[in-house]
Design an enzyme around this catalytic site. Structure first.
Site, short mmCIF file in Angstrom:
data_model
loop_
_atom_site.label_atom_id
_atom_site.label_comp_id
_atom_site.label_asym_id
_atom_site.label_seq_id
_atom_site.Cartn_x
_atom_site.Cartn_y
_atom_site.Cartn_z
N GLN A 1 0.82 -1.20 0.00
CA GLN A 1 0.00 0.00 0.00
C GLN A 1 0.85 1.26 0.00
O GLN A 1 0.53 2.24 -0.67
CB GLN A 1 -0.94 0.01 1.22
CG GLN A 1 -1.94 1.15 1.21
CD GLN A 1 -2.87 1.10 0.02
OE1 GLN A 1 -3.08 0.03 -0.56
NE2 GLN A 1 -3.41 2.23 -0.36
N GLU A 2 1.93 1.24 0.74
CA GLU A 2 2.76 2.45 0.88
C GLU A 2 3.51 2.79 -0.40
O GLU A 2 3.61 3.95 -0.78
CB GLU A 2 3.75 2.27 2.03
CG GLU A 2 3.14 2.37 3.41
CD GLU A 2 2.77 3.80 3.79
OE1 GLU A 2 3.10 4.72 3.05
OE2 GLU A 2 2.13 3.97 4.84
N SER A 3 4.09 1.80 -1.04
CA SER A 3 5.05 2.10 -2.12
C SER A 3 4.90 1.24 -3.36
O SER A 3 5.63 1.47 -4.33
CB SER A 3 6.48 1.89 -1.59
OG SER A 3 6.71 0.52 -1.28
N TYR B 1 -6.90 3.98 3.75
CA TYR B 1 -5.60 3.32 3.97
C TYR B 1 -5.78 2.07 4.84
O TYR B 1 -5.26 1.00 4.52
CB TYR B 1 -4.66 4.30 4.65
CG TYR B 1 -3.29 3.76 4.98
CD1 TYR B 1 -2.28 3.78 4.04
CD2 TYR B 1 -3.01 3.25 6.24
CE1 TYR B 1 -1.01 3.30 4.34
CE2 TYR B 1 -1.75 2.77 6.56
CZ TYR B 1 -0.74 2.80 5.60
OH TYR B 1 0.50 2.32 5.91
#
Length: 737
Positions: free
Chosen positions: A593-595, A698
């Site tokens: 999810q982050e990168s 998120y």
């Protein structure tokens, strides 16, 4: 949180997960970190249709293993009886030897192979040239490169020979640019020439047309469009390619300017308006939409433009005629226009008329997304007053008439929750099973599995789980591409397959479903997870019936999901998950999810690397763990720091992963405030009440990622999901009163 094209994109422990994904199986206890190993060698079967015969190959099943792991088995096949697998084994052994700089050994495996292996004959010549090169045999290497060029002058891999030979004679580079402009080696040639002399508009234009996802492409576009002498040479079709490239990189204002000089059609004209609107130039956008509505009155883009015009008018009441035109002329978008009209009327104090517009949506367009939105809002209102049966009654039609709506999984899940609250436990069970059968990839499928008591971890227990993970032993075949491409891909030759695809992929601006899928899978294969995952996930946006059917077929294939949920950086994820006593699949889910697994990526606020660690946070963590030197764009360091912080947020909230993950995104202070103010005992309600829209999305995305890794790679959960899907017809009873 990362964004891409307007959308958010944004381990068994020890040797465990890595070994599992390479060929081992793990069993664990759920209360701790105990484990036991068992070997396995049988890959999961593939069912994706393909032109390739390599799908059932014993050699292809070894393609994901390291050269050391597969050497003995490949050698046995290569020395066996004649056949396709013998040729494949020889080719792989030669490729492995070249990587190990054992050129003589590679040449032995390659001898005579081109005649036995016609699908890869050109690549056999390519490997021979590489083998002579790594052996230091300069004269033989030069002869081999020239032989490749002479025998296969029209094959894209000839660009490799042109690249090498062009170091001595630059005419070869001219040939590569003229003949293979999309091939990656040719793109390297162009960039090298531009570094020497940036004032070459023809080369800049080639990059603009064919380097859509190349690093540093936006400065190339700027250089091309900001020089008057360059722009004077550009044709309308060139401007269209430039505009599309700007659009793909979210440079909407510049895209609008370029589209204004492109061929005039409905899509290009719409993007002029939309690009201006996204750049905050509303009055100019309004005029562009007007031009579209006048020049292309029947185009589907005109309906969207009319709705946007209604929302941009200084006086809201003046927008109603635009909406009425959509309602009368464009039935596919009439429901959306009615919703916007209802909002305008309500803002003008005409509540009764607004209610009539919404009722028109329900009565005339009951299967529309707008109808689903109305029903879901009404269901939530009833639930908030404690009338769970009425909420159920509003949500129930969504599962039947709006089953493809974004609200459908959530509505079906809450039907189950509300059924429990009014004592209808069997209906609740059926509702949760329905979610798992109909929407198995959703966040709400995980929540449903939790409600059914599956061993998948809840918010307060997911950290401690160490799930068993088993992955397919080889890649599923691709739905399109030449026989050569298929062979390369099945043999794990990702870079060569990707390079060949750059020539075979003829229409990247308007790909077919099969082409977009293939492009996404190949991007993931070469480590471009950001664009690869985007290409795959955005297949869901297809609207034509035939394309949606093709997409639904692809969704049934393991290759689709395995490409969407890959396992890069296994060793550091596994090692630091063990060190921090974190569920490795949760760490993987958060990194995705982050990168999107891009180690060099940096957000607009400076968050860097795989786990998007802020520099100041990294400095604080480093002081806590006495780490003197680190680089945030180095995967090992980034995961070391990020997992420490994730463990820290877990400690702050008694190992509740909901609060820990929310804190990772929004910060501990914000989450502490929400916890203090929130009176919900139901954590599902807490998630829905998170006041930051980004953080709510998120949290759901991270746990949805976690669930998908679990359902795809954990045998027990995979089997449970499959059993539920096979019995899906029986779950419709959950929605009857």
């Amino acid at each position: 949180m990362l964004k891409r094209r307007g959308t958010q994109v944004s381990l068994a422990i020890g040797a465990g997960l890595c070994a599992l994904l390479l060929g081992a199986t793990l069993s664990v206890t759920t209360s701790g970190f105990t484990r036991k190993w068992q070997s396995w060698i049988q890959p999961q079967p593939s069912s994706l249709p393909s032109q390739s015969q390599a799908a059932d190959s014993a050699v292809a099943a070894l393609a994901d293993l390291s050269p050391e792991q597969r050497a003995a088995k490949l050698a046995a096949i290569a020395q066996g009886k004649q056949g396709a697998d013998r040729n494949r084994a020889r080719y792989l052994l030669a490729s492995d030897a070249i990587r190990q700089r054992q050129g003589e050994k590679a040449l032995q495996w390659l001898k005579g192979l081109e005649s036995d292996y016609p699908e890869l004959a050109a690549y056999v010549a390519f490997k021979q040239a590489q083998a002579y090169t790594v052996s230091g045999k300069t004269a033989e290497a030069a002869a081999a490169w020239k032989s490749l060029l002479r025998q296969y002058p029209d094959h894209p891999v000839a660009a490799e020979a042109l690249f090498v030979l062009g170091r001595q004679d630059r005419q070869y580079w001219d040939q590569a640019i003229a003949k293979f402009p999309t091939y990656p080696r040719t793109q390297d040639i162009i960039r090298q020439r531009l570094r020497q002399n940036p004032n070459q508009p023809k080369l800049l234009l080639i990059l603009a047309k064919y380097g859509i996802n190349a690093p540093g492409i936006v400065p190339v576009l700027n250089r091309l469009t900001e020089n008057a002498s360059f722009t004077a040479t550009l044709q309308p079709e060139d401007w269209e390619a430039i505009a599309f490239n700007y659009w793909e990189h979210q440079e909407y204002g510049k895209a609008a300017e370029a589209y204004a000089r492109a061929p005039r059609n409905s899509l290009n004209t719409y993007r002029i308006g939309r690009g201006l609107q996204l750049s905050g130039l509303n009055s100019q956008a309004y005029r562009a939409y007007q031009l579209l509505a006048t020049a292309f009155p029947q185009a589907e883009e005109t309906a969207t433009a009319l709705i946007r015009m209604a929302q941009l008018t200084p006086k809201p009441i003046n927008g109603i005629p635009y909406l009425d035109r959509v309602i009368s002329q464009f039935p596919d978008q009439a429901a959306e226009a009615l919703m916007v009209k209802a909002d305008i009327l309500e803002g003008l104090g005409s509540g009764k008329s607004a209610a009539q517009s919404r009722q028109s949506v329900l009565s005339q367009y009951p299967k529309s997304d707008a109808a689903a939105e109305i029903r879901w809002k009404q269901a939530q209102r009833q639930a908030n007053t404690g009338n769970f049966l009425a909420a159920w009654q509003w949500a129930e039609p969504i599962t039947k008439q709006n089953s493809e709506s974004e609200f459908a999984p959530e509505a079906a899940y809450w039907v189950g929750k509300w059924a429990n609250q009014i004592g209808r436990e069997q209906d609740a069970t059926s509702a949760f099973e329905y979610v798992l059968a109909k929407y198995p990839e959703s966040y709400y499928a995980w929540r449903s599995a939790v409600q059914l008591g599956w061993n998948v971890g809840d918010f307060d227990s997911v950290r401690q789980l160490q799930p068993q993970v088993v992955r397919s032993g080889h890649s599923s075949p691709l739905p399109t591409g030449s026989a050569t491409l298929q062979e390369l891909y099945q043999l794990g030759q990702s870079q060569d397959a990707w390079a060949l695809w750059q020539v075979e992929f003829k229409n990247p601006t308007k790909p077919t479903v099969a082409e977009q899928f293939t492009d996404g899978v190949l991007r993931v294969g070469v480590g471009d997870h950001l664009d690869g995952i985007f290409m795959l996930s955005s297949l869901a946006w297809r609207e034509k019936t035939e394309e949606r059917s093709q997409y639904q077929t692809l969704k049934q294939q393991p290759a689709f999901w395995q490409a969407l949920y890959p396992f890069p950086f296994l060793q550091p994820i596994e090692a630091w998950s063990q060190e921090r006593q974190l569920n490795p699949l949760l760490v993987t889910a958060l990194i995705r999810q982050e990168s999107r697994f891009q180690p060099q990526i940096r957000s607009v606020v400076g968050a860097t690397g795989l786990m998007q660690v802020m520099p100041e946070t990294a400095s604080w963590i480093a002081s806590q763990i006495k780490l003197k030197q680190y680089k945030l764009d180095k995967p090992e360091d980034n995961i070391k720091l990020g997992t420490w912080y994730l463990a820290y947020t877990h400690r702050e909230y008694d190992n509740n992963s909901l609060f820990a993950v929310a804190s990772y995104n929004a910060g501990p202070g914000a989450v502490a405030g929400w916890v203090d103010k929130n009176t919900f005992s139901d954590l599902d309600q807490f998630v829905e009440a998170i006041p930051y829209g980004e953080t709510k999305g998120y949290v759901k995305s991270v746990f949805e990622n976690y669930w998908n890794y679990l359902r795809l790679y954990n045998p027990e959960v995979s089997q449970q999901v499959e059993q539920v899907a096979q019995a899906s017809d029986s779950y419709q009873s959950a929605f009857k009163f």
